[in-house]
Write a protein that holds these residues in place. Sequence first.
Motif, PDB file in Angstrom:
ATOM      1  N   SER A 130      18.670  -1.152   4.789  1.00 51.60           N
ATOM      2  CA  SER A 130      18.128  -0.958   5.996  1.00 51.60           C
ATOM      3  C   SER A 130      19.257   0.526   5.888  1.00 51.60           C
ATOM      4  CB  SER A 130      18.743  -1.905   7.122  1.00 51.60           C
ATOM      5  OG  SER A 130      18.242  -2.976   6.622  1.00 51.60           O
ATOM      6  N   THR A 131      17.627   2.181   5.959  1.00 57.64           N
ATOM      7  CA  THR A 131      18.507   2.469   6.393  1.00 57.64           C
ATOM      8  C   THR A 131      17.563   3.277   7.434  1.00 57.64           C
ATOM      9  OG1 THR A 131      19.318   2.912   4.584  1.00 57.64           O
ATOM     10  CG2 THR A 131      18.784   5.203   5.642  1.00 57.64           C
ATOM     11  N   GLU A 132      18.002   4.136   8.391  1.00 56.98           N
ATOM     12  CA  GLU A 132      17.115   4.123   9.239  1.00 56.98           C
ATOM     13  C   GLU A 132      18.041   5.317  10.067  1.00 56.98           C
ATOM     14  OE1 GLU A 132      14.028   3.138   9.558  1.00 56.98           O
ATOM     15  OE2 GLU A 132      14.549   1.108   8.939  1.00 56.98           O
ATOM     16  N   PHE A 133      17.289   6.683   9.953  1.00 61.35           N
ATOM     17  CA  PHE A 133      17.917   8.109  10.472  1.00 61.35           C
ATOM     18  C   PHE A 133      17.848   8.225  11.831  1.00 61.35           C
ATOM     19  CE2 PHE A 133      17.528   8.543   6.107  1.00 61.35           C
ATOM     20  CZ  PHE A 133      18.319   8.545   4.883  1.00 61.35           C
ATOM     21  N   PHE A 134      18.272   9.091  12.705  1.00 55.79           N
ATOM     22  CA  PHE A 134      18.364   9.187  14.293  1.00 55.79           C
ATOM     23  C   PHE A 134      18.391  11.003  14.124  1.00 55.79           C
ATOM     24  CE2 PHE A 134      19.275   5.068  14.271  1.00 55.79           C
ATOM     25  CZ  PHE A 134      18.803   4.385  14.658  1.00 55.79           C
ATOM     26  N   GLY A 135      17.798  11.271  15.399  1.00 54.88           N
ATOM     27  CA  GLY A 135      17.981  12.972  15.714  1.00 54.88           C
ATOM     28  C   GLY A 135      17.645  13.560  16.819  1.00 54.88           C
ATOM     29  N   LEU A 136      17.320  14.223  17.393  1.00 53.65           N
ATOM     30  CA  LEU A 136      16.216  14.889  18.307  1.00 53.65           C
ATOM     31  C   LEU A 136      15.565  14.745  18.124  1.00 53.65           C
ATOM     32  CD1 LEU A 136      19.080  16.652  20.786  1.00 53.65           C
ATOM     33  CD2 LEU A 136      17.209  14.562  20.886  1.00 53.65           C
ATOM     34  N   CYS A 137      14.134  15.284  18.348  1.00 56.64           N
ATOM     35  CA  CYS A 137      12.988  15.881  17.180  1.00 56.64           C
ATOM     36  C   CYS A 137      12.830  17.894  18.662  1.00 56.64           C
ATOM     37  CB  CYS A 137      11.470  14.788  17.375  1.00 56.64           C
ATOM     38  SG  CYS A 137      11.157  14.995  19.363  1.00 56.64           S
ATOM     39  N   ASN A 138      12.101  17.898  17.524  1.00 57.35           N
ATOM     40  CA  ASN A 138      12.192  19.246  18.025  1.00 57.35           C
ATOM     41  C   ASN A 138      11.182  19.333  19.085  1.00 57.35           C
ATOM     42  OD1 ASN A 138      12.662  20.083  15.431  1.00 57.35           O
ATOM     43  ND2 ASN A 138      10.200  20.490  14.947  1.00 57.35           N
ATOM     44  N   SER A 139      10.410  18.769  19.684  1.00 62.24           N
ATOM     45  CA  SER A 139       9.886  18.710  21.212  1.00 62.24           C
ATOM     46  C   SER A 139      11.615  18.445  22.338  1.00 62.24           C
ATOM     47  CB  SER A 139       9.132  18.387  21.604  1.00 62.24           C
ATOM     48  OG  SER A 139       8.344  17.169  21.045  1.00 62.24           O
ATOM     49  N   CYS A 140      12.015  17.703  22.008  1.00 60.22           N
ATOM     50  CA  CYS A 140      13.542  17.041  22.607  1.00 60.22           C
ATOM     51  C   CYS A 140      14.384  18.101  22.595  1.00 60.22           C
ATOM     52  CB  CYS A 140      13.517  15.343  22.208  1.00 60.22           C
ATOM     53  SG  CYS A 140      12.331  14.609  22.961  1.00 60.22           S
ATOM     54  N   THR A 141      14.693  18.837  21.695  1.00 55.87           N
ATOM     55  CA  THR A 141      15.766  19.382  20.956  1.00 55.87           C
ATOM     56  C   THR A 141      15.844  20.839  22.180  1.00 55.87           C
ATOM     57  OG1 THR A 141      15.923  19.306  19.124  1.00 55.87           O
ATOM     58  CG2 THR A 141      16.843  20.954  19.290  1.00 55.87           C
ATOM     59  N   LYS A 142      14.780  21.645  22.927  1.00 53.51           N
ATOM     60  CA  LYS A 142      13.722  21.985  23.427  1.00 53.51           C
ATOM     61  C   LYS A 142      14.394  21.998  24.663  1.00 53.51           C
ATOM     62  CE  LYS A 142      10.276  23.944  19.892  1.00 53.51           C
ATOM     63  NZ  LYS A 142       8.763  23.468  19.864  1.00 53.51           N
ATOM     64  N   VAL A 143      14.051  21.198  25.636  1.00 53.44           N
ATOM     65  CA  VAL A 143      14.176  20.696  26.757  1.00 53.44           C
ATOM     66  C   VAL A 143      15.827  21.272  27.007  1.00 53.44           C
ATOM     67  CG1 VAL A 143      13.727  19.214  28.492  1.00 53.44           C
ATOM     68  CG2 VAL A 143      12.241  19.330  26.357  1.00 53.44           C
ATOM     69  N   LEU A 169       0.573  -1.916  -0.335  1.00 55.68           N
ATOM     70  CA  LEU A 169      -0.409   0.051  -0.108  1.00 55.68           C
ATOM     71  C   LEU A 169       0.684   1.105   0.176  1.00 55.68           C
ATOM     72  CD1 LEU A 169      -2.433  -0.701   2.640  1.00 55.68           C
ATOM     73  CD2 LEU A 169      -2.640  -1.375  -0.056  1.00 55.68           C
ATOM     74  N   ARG A 170       1.789   1.261   0.418  1.00 47.86           N
ATOM     75  CA  ARG A 170       2.788   2.637   0.852  1.00 47.86           C
ATOM     76  C   ARG A 170       3.947   2.305   0.201  1.00 47.86           C
ATOM     77  NH1 ARG A 170       3.727   3.903   6.766  1.00 47.86           N
ATOM     78  NH2 ARG A 170       4.093   6.065   4.733  1.00 47.86           N
ATOM     79  N   LYS A 171       4.352   3.276  -0.101  1.00 50.99           N
ATOM     80  CA  LYS A 171       6.255   3.160  -1.156  1.00 50.99           C
ATOM     81  C   LYS A 171       6.755   3.530  -0.162  1.00 50.99           C
ATOM     82  CE  LYS A 171       8.133   7.295  -4.026  1.00 50.99           C
ATOM     83  NZ  LYS A 171       8.917   7.905  -3.194  1.00 50.99           N
ATOM     84  N   HIS A 172       8.044   2.837  -0.799  1.00 49.16           N
ATOM     85  CA  HIS A 172       9.328   2.115   0.143  1.00 49.16           C
ATOM     86  C   HIS A 172       9.275   3.198   0.826  1.00 49.16           C
ATOM     87  CE1 HIS A 172      13.242   1.018   1.233  1.00 49.16           C
ATOM     88  NE2 HIS A 172      13.262   1.800   0.361  1.00 49.16           N
ATOM     89  N   HIS A 173       9.977   4.002   2.319  1.00 48.33           N
ATOM     90  CA  HIS A 173      10.959   5.141   2.470  1.00 48.33           C
ATOM     91  C   HIS A 173      11.328   4.563   4.048  1.00 48.33           C
ATOM     92  CE1 HIS A 173       7.000   3.145   4.898  1.00 48.33           C
ATOM     93  NE2 HIS A 173       7.794   3.743   5.746  1.00 48.33           N
ATOM     94  N   HIS A 174      11.739   5.475   4.591  1.00 48.57           N
ATOM     95  CA  HIS A 174      12.818   5.407   5.613  1.00 48.57           C
ATOM     96  C   HIS A 174      11.885   5.759   7.141  1.00 48.57           C
ATOM     97  CE1 HIS A 174      15.783   3.787   2.613  1.00 48.57           C
ATOM     98  NE2 HIS A 174      15.620   4.406   2.526  1.00 48.57           N
ATOM     99  N   HIS A 175      12.765   5.809   7.973  1.00 51.00           N
ATOM    100  CA  HIS A 175      12.559   6.316   9.127  1.00 51.00           C
ATOM    101  C   HIS A 175      13.394   7.394  10.127  1.00 51.00           C
ATOM    102  CE1 HIS A 175       9.990   2.847   8.567  1.00 51.00           C
ATOM    103  NE2 HIS A 175       9.523   3.423   8.703  1.00 51.00           N
ATOM    104  N   ILE A 176      13.073   8.447  10.396  1.00 51.29           N
ATOM    105  CA  ILE A 176      13.594   9.379  11.819  1.00 51.29           C
ATOM    106  C   ILE A 176      13.159   9.230  12.521  1.00 51.29           C
ATOM    107  CG2 ILE A 176      14.664  11.856  12.033  1.00 51.29           C
ATOM    108  CD1 ILE A 176      13.958  12.617   9.197  1.00 51.29           C
ATOM    109  N   VAL A 177      14.073   8.513  13.640  1.00 45.88           N
ATOM    110  CA  VAL A 177      13.612   7.934  15.026  1.00 45.88           C
ATOM    111  C   VAL A 177      14.570   9.061  15.915  1.00 45.88           C
ATOM    112  CG1 VAL A 177      13.699   6.361  16.825  1.00 45.88           C
ATOM    113  CG2 VAL A 177      13.512   5.685  14.501  1.00 45.88           C
TER     114      VAL A 177
END
Lengths: 141, 141
Positions: A128-141, A85-93
């Motif tokens: 496999s490809t996953e990206f990692f980072g701090l999301c906007n809410s976690c950056t603010k804290v 159903l969905r196109k191939h994609h990756h994730h940011i965690v």
Amino acid sequence: MKSAQPDFRTLLQKAGHKATPGRILLLQTLLKESEPVAVAYIQKKLKGALDKVTLYRGLESLVESGIVREADFRHGHAHYELNILRKHHHHIVCTDCGTVEDAECNIEPLARKVAEKSLKFNAITDHSTEFFGLCNSCTKV
Amino acid sequence: MKSAQPDFRTLLQKAGHKATPGRILLLQTLLKESEPVAVAYIQKKLKGALDKVTLYRGLESLVESGIVREADFRHGHAHYELNILRKHHHHIVCTDCGTVEDAECNIEPLARKVAEKSLKFNAITDHSTEFFGLCNSCTKV
DNA sequence: TTCATAAATGCAATTTAGTTGCATTTATGA
DNA sequence: TCATAAATGCAACTAAATTGCATTTATGAA
């Protein structure tokens, strides 16, 4: 107007699997999710409808036939999502709170180059490809 | 003419860790390997010199400070390699025999684009990418 | 050089994740 | 309708990783 549910029965049979109630239930469960989920989460959702072993074996066969995809969010256990159903994609965690966002990203051209340069491999069939980072809410804290 | 061993002591201290014999031993062990190795493999190499817990905690802190990198080869457990001396790279893993080959692959430009398009993330700090395929020997069989 | 202290370690116990063997049940196609 | 391979469920098990806690040690300040 209801959105048509994919024909899991036919999908399973085309993949050479039996269209058992258990597997269909598993696929219906994944269909409801917008992001890859852990086995423990599925178990909770199913409330014992399927044995743990059936779940693991079911996921294994579905991944093998490409109906389901496995993702590693560095959480110490695998996550699974429907691969139809969905196109191939990756994730940011988010490395802090675990929030997940989908990411379009076409790795295939790079994969082709990698295969060309490789001495031991002629073709790359998957990645496999996953990206990692701090999301906007976690950056603010 | 001997190739100089990296100054693990200073490296650890700069990262805010104590330069303990255990950690240095762990780094020396990883230094000898050309591909990411499993925890069980390290344990065998160390022959009990370090407790399992020390090993896990050591790896955890080293990964956190970027001295060591974790990779997921879909083998059900993590693999670790030194993240110093060598350029950032990825791996191609044979889904049949497990053979690993390094792969250069510049994902950064893609990662930058992904971060730009993202609604929840401003920056991507890290990523995992592994390629999978059948190696040449396994293809022949 | 001594010393206080936070960091690191080792051991035992425990949790979590995933697997195996085997007897029973069931979807499927002939 | 029926034979059969595939799928399931249960129990037991293995593997992977973590926790709590008492002890030891690297480190930098005095």
